[in-house]
Design a protein around this motif. Structure first.
Motif, mmCIF file in Angstrom:
data_model
loop_
_atom_site.group_PDB
_atom_site.id
_atom_site.type_symbol
_atom_site.label_atom_id
_atom_site.label_comp_id
_atom_site.label_asym_id
_atom_site.label_seq_id
_atom_site.Cartn_x
_atom_site.Cartn_y
_atom_site.Cartn_z
ATOM 1 N N LYS A 119 1.308 55.898 4.385
ATOM 2 C CA LYS A 119 0.808 54.563 4.726
ATOM 3 C C LYS A 119 1.634 53.560 3.910
ATOM 4 C CE LYS A 119 -2.930 55.965 7.095
ATOM 5 N NZ LYS A 119 -2.596 57.385 7.148
ATOM 6 N N ILE A 120 1.924 52.418 4.522
ATOM 7 C CA ILE A 120 2.800 51.449 3.854
ATOM 8 C C ILE A 120 2.078 50.772 2.678
ATOM 9 C CG2 ILE A 120 2.215 49.491 5.380
ATOM 10 C CD1 ILE A 120 5.312 48.824 5.195
ATOM 11 N N VAL A 121 2.785 50.645 1.564
ATOM 12 C CA VAL A 121 2.276 49.975 0.364
ATOM 13 C C VAL A 121 3.029 48.661 0.147
ATOM 14 C CG1 VAL A 121 2.013 50.147 -2.146
ATOM 15 C CG2 VAL A 121 1.622 52.157 -0.715
ATOM 16 N N GLY A 122 4.315 48.672 0.475
ATOM 17 C CA GLY A 122 5.132 47.476 0.314
ATOM 18 C C GLY A 122 6.513 47.724 0.883
ATOM 19 N N PHE A 123 7.369 46.713 0.876
ATOM 20 C CA PHE A 123 8.752 46.917 1.306
ATOM 21 C C PHE A 123 9.678 46.027 0.496
ATOM 22 C CE2 PHE A 123 7.419 43.464 4.139
ATOM 23 C CZ PHE A 123 8.535 42.617 4.173
ATOM 24 N N SER A 124 10.936 46.448 0.421
ATOM 25 C CA SER A 124 11.948 45.689 -0.316
ATOM 26 C C SER A 124 13.143 45.434 0.585
ATOM 27 C CB SER A 124 12.385 46.439 -1.576
ATOM 28 O OG SER A 124 12.891 47.712 -1.245
ATOM 29 N N PHE A 125 13.883 44.396 0.272
ATOM 30 C CA PHE A 125 15.118 44.129 1.020
ATOM 31 C C PHE A 125 16.090 43.360 0.131
ATOM 32 C CE2 PHE A 125 12.257 40.609 1.902
ATOM 33 C CZ PHE A 125 13.054 39.480 1.986
ATOM 34 N N ALA A 126 17.368 43.471 0.468
ATOM 35 C CA ALA A 126 18.409 42.799 -0.323
ATOM 36 C C ALA A 126 19.567 42.438 0.598
ATOM 37 C CB ALA A 126 18.890 43.714 -1.445
ATOM 38 N N PHE A 127 20.085 41.215 0.424
ATOM 39 C CA PHE A 127 21.248 40.786 1.217
ATOM 40 C C PHE A 127 22.203 39.929 0.391
ATOM 41 C CE2 PHE A 127 17.891 37.683 1.688
ATOM 42 C CZ PHE A 127 18.515 36.457 1.633
ATOM 43 N N GLU A 128 21.835 39.639 -0.867
ATOM 44 C CA GLU A 128 22.666 38.830 -1.751
ATOM 45 C C GLU A 128 23.275 39.702 -2.849
ATOM 46 O OE1 GLU A 128 20.056 34.840 -2.020
ATOM 47 O OE2 GLU A 128 18.942 36.726 -1.919
ATOM 48 N N GLU A 129 24.188 39.120 -3.598
ATOM 49 C CA GLU A 129 24.960 39.870 -4.589
ATOM 50 C C GLU A 129 24.088 40.523 -5.659
ATOM 51 O OE1 GLU A 129 28.300 41.487 -6.407
ATOM 52 O OE2 GLU A 129 28.183 40.444 -4.485
ATOM 53 N N ASN A 130 23.191 39.755 -6.272
ATOM 54 C CA ASN A 130 22.432 40.292 -7.410
ATOM 55 C C ASN A 130 20.942 39.968 -7.330
ATOM 56 O OD1 ASN A 130 24.581 41.520 -8.968
ATOM 57 N ND2 ASN A 130 25.358 39.436 -9.219
ATOM 58 N N LYS A 131 20.411 39.891 -6.107
ATOM 59 C CA LYS A 131 18.984 39.638 -5.915
ATOM 60 C C LYS A 131 18.422 40.648 -4.931
ATOM 61 C CE LYS A 131 18.775 34.595 -6.560
ATOM 62 N NZ LYS A 131 18.552 33.327 -5.841
ATOM 63 N N ALA A 132 17.205 41.072 -5.199
ATOM 64 C CA ALA A 132 16.483 41.923 -4.242
ATOM 65 C C ALA A 132 15.025 41.481 -4.258
ATOM 66 C CB ALA A 132 16.613 43.387 -4.623
ATOM 67 N N TYR A 133 14.355 41.657 -3.137
ATOM 68 C CA TYR A 133 12.987 41.149 -2.969
ATOM 69 C C TYR A 133 12.015 42.298 -2.697
ATOM 70 C CZ TYR A 133 15.628 36.840 -2.344
ATOM 71 O OH TYR A 133 16.487 35.786 -2.530
ATOM 72 N N TYR A 134 10.823 42.158 -3.275
ATOM 73 C CA TYR A 134 9.764 43.139 -3.018
ATOM 74 C C TYR A 134 8.535 42.425 -2.466
ATOM 75 C CZ TYR A 134 6.253 46.775 -3.459
ATOM 76 O OH TYR A 134 5.267 47.679 -3.175
ATOM 77 N N VAL A 135 7.995 42.970 -1.375
ATOM 78 C CA VAL A 135 6.818 42.403 -0.725
ATOM 79 C C VAL A 135 5.648 43.374 -0.876
ATOM 80 C CG1 VAL A 135 5.853 41.541 1.441
ATOM 81 C CG2 VAL A 135 8.306 41.233 0.939
ATOM 82 N N PRO A 136 4.686 43.068 -1.776
ATOM 83 C CA PRO A 136 3.523 43.954 -1.948
ATOM 84 C C PRO A 136 2.535 43.748 -0.786
ATOM 85 C CG PRO A 136 3.344 42.066 -3.412
ATOM 86 C CD PRO A 136 4.635 41.895 -2.678
ATOM 87 N N ILE A 137 1.976 44.842 -0.278
ATOM 88 C CA ILE A 137 1.056 44.749 0.863
ATOM 89 C C ILE A 137 -0.282 45.425 0.560
ATOM 90 C CG2 ILE A 137 0.735 45.287 3.319
ATOM 91 C CD1 ILE A 137 3.827 45.586 3.489
ATOM 92 N N ASN A 138 -0.213 46.677 0.127
ATOM 93 C CA ASN A 138 -1.447 47.461 -0.025
ATOM 94 C C ASN A 138 -1.561 48.127 -1.389
ATOM 95 O OD1 ASN A 138 -2.709 47.051 2.549
ATOM 96 N ND2 ASN A 138 -1.151 48.385 3.465
ATOM 97 N N HIS A 139 -1.181 47.424 -2.468
ATOM 98 C CA HIS A 139 -1.444 47.953 -3.804
ATOM 99 C C HIS A 139 -2.953 47.848 -4.044
ATOM 100 C CE1 HIS A 139 2.627 48.445 -5.512
ATOM 101 N NE2 HIS A 139 2.937 47.581 -4.554
#
Length: 873
Positions: free
Chosen positions: A336-356
């Motif tokens: 079951k999904i808890v969260g997701f991450s994505f990155a498209f820039e040089e030194n940044k990445a993003y995390y999206v919490p959903i079901n912690h």
């Protein structure tokens, strides 16, 4: 005979710690014990060959059943040295990463697990080698069935060696220990009785009961010691007696020795620990990057997105950039999904919490909103690592998944198909970056939803940014010729495999239960027949007892001797077929026993767990070096084809199965690559290729008689079969087999030229290429004569097997593109199985497969229909 090696993990590691010098890595981490252990693992596959391996662990619970019997049991154990404590978790981690099975059972010691595994395996006809220095193991020794293996002295300790060392037979060892005691485990024994006195008593009276029944015959001080120590003696025997009933069944497939050298799977970690000598023993070109530089951790900013507006604003900024995407879930099974991450820039990445979910959890994105955000990201140029897992999980949420722009796991495999392709391994190898380990942030009884969002964000964001950076490196390492294959075959295949896995295949549980009953009865009947032919009852699964019956009692000719006696393996039994009627019955017994324990019972249990009575395999796109798909949990590619006990008939459909099978595809590829005029002419005119080959070698008048031999030669040459192997296959002398091969090459000279040219070019280039230009590399420079010959065989075979894999993958994609709703159920190497509503569909699939690619000769596909898999021809 198959061999199972059982390793007493802690016992073995402790011994290594005290036996080896206190080595340290450059970072100051103690490594002496780990170095010794990894040297043993390197030897396990070569110097000490084994078919199956399992590591056992003591229960983490301190209160085992022995503590309940005797509260002072092991009470005097000293605290472990600090250097040992540091190395133990590292060693345990290495065992897991190498792919070995580990077993731990609450309330039981490693010794009890070993004893239960050993007894069960031995009863199933498997030779057991126990790697342990614990004296308790001596009670298990049973010649030819269970031995203790000493990896330092490189010897097997059998009944004779037990008697040499302790003066008693292993079957009386528990009573011997009961008298002597064991100070290391605080087992009291009988005070004042040593090894020699105990051995003398046991040899005369066999066990404690007889000793105390005859206590009046024992005089003087010894009698007094025994009377005073009677309670301790029986207590001690209870403490040393190992449990042998912890397993009703064992699935040996779980213990199978890994196909990829286990050392290579942890090469990067060993380099980090400065343990490089063991890697050199198993090195292969391109498998890892040696570096003496310290690890350069990649720095990046992990940004938590918990505001809906900000989330969509960031996604809009992706525009036409490549975006790396990864999900975090509750588990690997039914995730079951808890969260997701994505990155498209040089030194940044993003995390999206959903079901912690934990006390005090901060604000998160609503699941419905998060899924819409994911859909928007998936409209971009999405890359990931093992996207099949993420996409398969997302399909449970009704999200339509695109063809990935790239998958770094597949890129890593394309570049080096013999090496590990996990994200951690590739990051270390190509980026010199050490990823955060999952187990470092998630406890044993936790799942990702219970992890603090800040910690989760750092871990998840790292996966996204590292995948993005890894892609940049790997895309530069792929050669231009293979890019078409990656974009048009490997990437589109991901969603096809997901659909196949999710569809599953229905199982007739009642049919399997009927087979189980039938085979159980057959085995019981065969047991009686074997006993009658042997003239006595014995353990059929015991190599020692069977050897005695065959070669001592029945006086059958000895074919093969081993260190421990006469061999009774399948090859030996087959060579004795005409010497006595018992042999046929033994071969039949072994066949039925394997079908029951390896297939029927496990498949039934898989199906029972599903509400639709289906089994769902997992297809591995990167599971073989040749490019063929593999299957696991359960492996549906190796279900036996036997019609006598038709296990395939247990797989059923409410519609109709169709099998579409490439006919002699590897021989057609041989004709294509070699351009041999005889082969091309035969295939162009749809002639029986084996009959044609027989006519060329043995003459037209003898062609029908020798067709089967010609078939063995045709296929054997593709797999690098030499005269010895051919002689065994067709039951002729090696000299005759050599003549057959020479005659073949006389008539098919261009085939010989192609095979020899392939070997020469492979040695020169260090690799071979398939039809779609995938490469497989070989380290010819460091190969000895034996390895060189093996590399040459694999090089030739890779061209045929790998190209056949290319073709069927393309056919799968072509069918799915034209018929998106087609239900592809299974792929078994050169065969596809579909569920269909009408036969017209199937003939359209057949046409697509036959036109997947144009060769020098036509591709031909066989077709058959049935309601049960086993009825397909």
């Amino acid at each position: 005979m198959p061999t199972l090696t059982i390793i007493d993990t802690f016992g073995f590691l402790f011994r290594n710690f005290y036996a080896l010098p206190p080595l340290k890595s450059k970072k100051g981490i103690p490594t002496g014990m780990i170095t010794g252990f990894m040297n043993f693992i390197a030897s396990l596959g070569k110097e000490f060959p084994t078919d199956y391996v399992v590591f056992t662990l003591d229960s983490k619970e301190k209160d085992t059943f022995r503590k309940e019997i005797f509260k002072d049991y092991k009470a005097n154990r000293p605290e472990a040295p600090e250097d040992l404590k540091v190395q133990l978790p590292i060693a345990i981690g290495l065992i897991k990463e190498m792919g070995f099975k580990m077993i731990e059972m609450p309330g039981f010691e490693s010794d009890d697990i070993i004893a239960s595994l050993a007894k069960k395996a031995a009863n199933d006809g498997i030779k057991v080698k126990i790697v342990s220095h614990d004296k308790d193991m001596y009670q298990l020794i049973d010649d030819d069935k269970i031995v203790i293996f000493d990896p330092i002295k490189k010897i097997e300790i059998n009944e004779e060696k037990c008697k040499e060392k302790f003066g008693v037979h292993p079957k009386y060892f528990k009573d011997f220990q009961a008298l002597v005691g064991d100070s290391s485990d605080n087992i009291p024994g009988v005070k004042g009785i040593g090894v020699k006195t105990a051995a003398k008593l046991i040899n005369e009276y066999k066990n404690l009961e007889n000793i105390y029944e005859n206590i009046d015959k024992i005089k003087g001080a010894l009698q007094k010691k025994l009377i005073e120590g009677k309670e301790n003696a029986f207590l001690s025997r209870e403490l040393v007696t190992l449990k042998t009933d912890l397993f009703e069944n064992i699935n040996l497939e779980e213990f199978k020795y890994p196909e990829i050298n286990p050392i290579l799977k942890v090469a990067d970690k060993l380099i980090d620990l400065d343990i490089t000598s063991v890697i050199d023993r198993v090195k292969k070109n391109g498998l890892f990057v040696k570096t003496k530089e310290p690890t350069k951790q990649i720095e990046f900013e992990a940004i938590i997105l918990e505001n809906e507006k900000e989330l969509f604003e960031i996604i809009d900024k992706i525009e036409d950039n490549i975006v790396s995407f990864d999900t975090e879930t509750t588990s690997l099974e039914n995730p079951k999904i808890v969260g997701f991450s994505f990155a498209f820039e040089e030194n940044k990445a993003y995390y999206v919490p959903i079901n912690h979910f934990y006390l005090g959890v901060s604000k998160q994105i609503d699941e419905k909103i998060a899924l819409k955000a994911i859909e928007k990201i998936l409209e971009k140029k999405v890359i990931g690592h093992n996207l099949k897992f993420d996409f398969k999980m997302l399909k449970n949420y009704k999200i339509k998944t695109p063809t990935p722009f790239a998958d770094t796991m597949i890129l890593g495999w394309i570049i080096d198909p013999d090496s590990p392709v996990g994200l951690d391994s590739l990051a270390k190898r190509y980026l010199n970056h050490q990823n955060i380990k999952y187990k470092e942030i998630v406890g044993k009884n936790q799942n990702f939803s219970e992890i603090d969002i800040k910690t989760a964000a750092k871990y998840a964001s790292e996966d996204a940014i590292i995948t993005l950076k890894l892609y940049e490196v790997l895309k530069e390492k792929t050669w231009e010729e293979v890019k078409w294959d990656i974009e048009n075959i490997e990437m589109p295949l991901i969603n096809i495999l997901i659909d196949m896995e999710k569809e599953g295949i229905k199982v007739d549980i009642e049919y399997l239960e009927k087979l189980q009953k039938e085979l159980t009865q057959k085995l019981e009947s065969l047991t009686k027949e074997i006993y009658n032919l042997a003239g006595s009852e014995f353990n059929i699964k015991s190599p020692k007892q069977l050897s005695n019956i065959l070669f001592e009692v029945l006086k059958l000719p000895v074919k093969k001797k081993t260190k421990t006696g006469y061999s009774t393996d399948e090859k030996v039994l087959n060579s004795l077929k005409n010497t006595h009627p018992i042999i046929e019955k033994l071969l039949e017994y072994r066949k039925f026993d394997k079908l029951l324990t390896t297939y029927i019972i496990p498949l039934k249990e898989y199906a029972k767990k599903d509400k639709n009575q289906k089994v769902y395999t997992n297809f591995l796109q990167t599971g073989t070096a040749t490019g063929r798909l593999s299957s696991k949990n359960p492996n549906l590619q190796n279900i036996p084809t036997s019609t006598e006990i038709n296990i395939r008939n247990a797989f059923i459909t409410d519609k109709l199965f169709v099998s579409l099978d490439y006919s002699q595809i590897e021989l057609r590829l041989l004709a294509h690559f070699s351009k041999d005029p005889h082969l091309i002419e035969a295939f162009l005119n749809d002639k029986d290729i084996h009959l044609e080959t027989a006519a060329k070698i043995f003459g037209k008048d003898n062609a029908k008689e020798y067709r089967s031999i010609a078939k063995s030669i045709n296929f054997g040459l593709i797999y690098g079969m030499g005269p010895k192997k051919l002689s065994e296959t067709i039951n002729v002398s090696t000299k005759e087999a050599k003549k057959f091969i020479e005659k073949y090459f006389e008539n098919f000279s261009t085939v010989k030229d192609f095979i020899e040219k392939t070997k020469v070019e492979a040695r020169k280039k260090g690799y071979v290429e398939t039809l779609f230009k995938r490469r497989r590399f070989f380290d010819f420079n460091s190969a000895n004569a034996r390895t060189l010959a093996a590399y040459e065989r694999e090089a030739v075979n890779t061209i045929f097997q790998g190209s056949a894999a290319d073709i069927i993958k393309k056919a799968m994609i072509d069918i799915k593109n034209k018929f998106p709703s087609s239900k592809m159920i299974l792929q078994i190497h050169d065969e596809l199985i579909f569920e269909i509503d009408n036969k017209n569909q199937a003939y359209e699939y057949k046409e697509i497969m036959e036109n997947a690619i144009k060769l020098e000769v036509p591709l031909k596909v066989g077709i058959s229909f049935a309601k049960r898999w086993g009825e397909l021809k």
